[in-house]
Design a protein around this motif. Structure first.
Motif, PDB file in Angstrom:
ATOM      1  N   GLU A 103      85.164  56.003  26.912  1.00 11.98           N
ATOM      2  CA  GLU A 103      85.052  56.710  28.293  1.00 11.98           C
ATOM      3  C   GLU A 103      84.660  57.890  27.744  1.00 11.98           C
ATOM      4  O   GLU A 103      85.446  58.960  27.114  1.00 11.98           O
ATOM      5  CB  GLU A 103      86.137  56.631  29.023  1.00 11.98           C
ATOM      6  N   LYS A 104      83.368  58.558  28.066  1.00 11.21           N
ATOM      7  CA  LYS A 104      83.020  59.941  27.919  1.00 11.21           C
ATOM      8  C   LYS A 104      83.229  60.168  26.260  1.00 11.21           C
ATOM      9  O   LYS A 104      83.548  61.428  26.053  1.00 11.21           O
ATOM     10  CB  LYS A 104      83.865  60.844  28.713  1.00 11.21           C
ATOM     11  N   HIS A 139      88.550  51.320  33.805  1.00 17.57           N
ATOM     12  CA  HIS A 139      87.610  51.960  32.912  1.00 17.57           C
ATOM     13  C   HIS A 139      86.265  51.424  33.038  1.00 17.57           C
ATOM     14  O   HIS A 139      85.206  52.304  32.656  1.00 17.57           O
ATOM     15  CB  HIS A 139      87.802  51.774  31.405  1.00 17.57           C
ATOM     16  N   MET A 140      85.827  50.319  33.630  1.00 17.62           N
ATOM     17  CA  MET A 140      84.578  49.748  33.933  1.00 17.62           C
ATOM     18  C   MET A 140      84.168  49.607  35.265  1.00 17.62           C
ATOM     19  O   MET A 140      83.035  49.341  35.435  1.00 17.62           O
ATOM     20  CB  MET A 140      84.406  48.608  33.017  1.00 17.62           C
ATOM     21  N   ALA A 141      85.340  49.707  36.327  1.00 14.75           N
ATOM     22  CA  ALA A 141      84.778  49.366  37.749  1.00 14.75           C
ATOM     23  C   ALA A 141      84.042  50.627  38.438  1.00 14.75           C
ATOM     24  O   ALA A 141      84.319  51.769  37.882  1.00 14.75           O
ATOM     25  CB  ALA A 141      86.188  48.989  38.402  1.00 14.75           C
ATOM     26  N   GLY A 198      82.890  49.627  27.630  1.00 18.33           N
ATOM     27  CA  GLY A 198      82.745  50.815  28.296  1.00 18.33           C
ATOM     28  C   GLY A 198      81.489  50.891  29.200  1.00 18.33           C
ATOM     29  O   GLY A 198      80.460  50.032  29.093  1.00 18.33           O
ATOM     30  N   ARG A 199      81.430  51.611  30.235  1.00 22.06           N
ATOM     31  CA  ARG A 199      80.362  51.636  31.136  1.00 22.06           C
ATOM     32  C   ARG A 199      79.137  52.326  30.282  1.00 22.06           C
ATOM     33  O   ARG A 199      79.468  52.688  29.138  1.00 22.06           O
ATOM     34  CB  ARG A 199      80.550  52.687  32.183  1.00 22.06           C
TER      35      ARG A 199
END
Length: 230
Positions: free
Chosen positions: A206-207, A227-229, A34-35
């Motif tokens: 994510e979140k 989800h990661m761009a 994830g980011r």
């Protein structure tokens, strides 16, 4: 091996993990993706019981550990290699490695496997930890975790800020520990190619929630882009 059921985690009033349920299979590497800021490190801290308040159930080999303090989780078999390594600069390489034995389940001795995996450490046991490069300190953090004789190793971005040649050594060590010795690992990672090479399963965050998970073959480019761009 490790199971989370409806876990929520908080930093004060900040709701960092939200209703997370996840199964970490024994003898496998599970990549947590994830980011930045999506809850990946919080997941590891929740598993370790450090720096975070949480609710829900966490089980290790069928035993509830969510009510245990950090040191008891370590003795139950969880080792943590944190982002930033947390090497004690004035301690020697040998002293830093032995810190893992005091935290975990192992004897007060460096396991031969740790020195076999990382020959540089074996040849420099009396050097201060603070003079090592970032990659050498990462090797030192892994060796320290091994000294605890863990059942599960939590790794928070082990390749961050490390030169490519040492990344290859760390990848080889992680792969060998898992495939030859059956060590269960939870790997927080931003490098998708690395995750695909070493992991068998993944969970995308994510979140503070898991939005996709499954076998590593399901980690397609479309999933990554979704989800990661940026």
């Amino acid at each position: 091996m490790l199971k989370l059921t409806h876990v929520d985690s908080y930093y004060g009033r900040s709701h960092a993990l939200q209703d997370v349920s996840l199964h970490i299979p024994a003898g496998q590497v599970t990549a947590i993706l994830g980011r930045n800021g999506m809850g990946k490190t919080t997941l590891l801290r929740t598993l370790m019981g450090s720096m975070v308040q949480s609710t829900g159930a966490i089980e290790l080999e069928g035993r509830r550990i969510d009510g245990l303090p950090t040191h008891q989780r370590a003795r139950a078999g969880i080792a943590y290699v944190p982002q930033g390594r947390e090497i004690i600069a004035d301690f020697s390489v040998q002293q830093n490695i032995l810190m893992g034995a005091f935290a975990g389940r192992g004897p007060r001795a460096i396991p031969p496997l740790a020195l076999e995996l990382f020959p540089y450490l074996a040849a420099n046991l009396q050097r201060p930890g603070g003079v090592l490069s970032g990659g050498q300190q990462q090797q030192l953090a892994l060796a320290r975790a091994l000294t605890a004789q863990p059942k599960v190793m939590l790794l928070d971005e082990p390749n961050e800020g490390i030169q490519p040649s040492v990344v290859e050594e760390i990848e080889a060590a992680i792969t060998r520990l898992n495939r030859e010795f059956g060590l269960t690992m939870v790997l927080v990672e931003q490098n998708i190619d690395f995750a695909r090479r070493v992991a068998s399963h993944f969970a995308m965050f994510e979140k503070g929630t898991i939005v996709e998970s499954g076998p590593i073959a399901a980690l397609t480019d479309a999933v990554v882009d979704r989800h990661m761009a940026f």
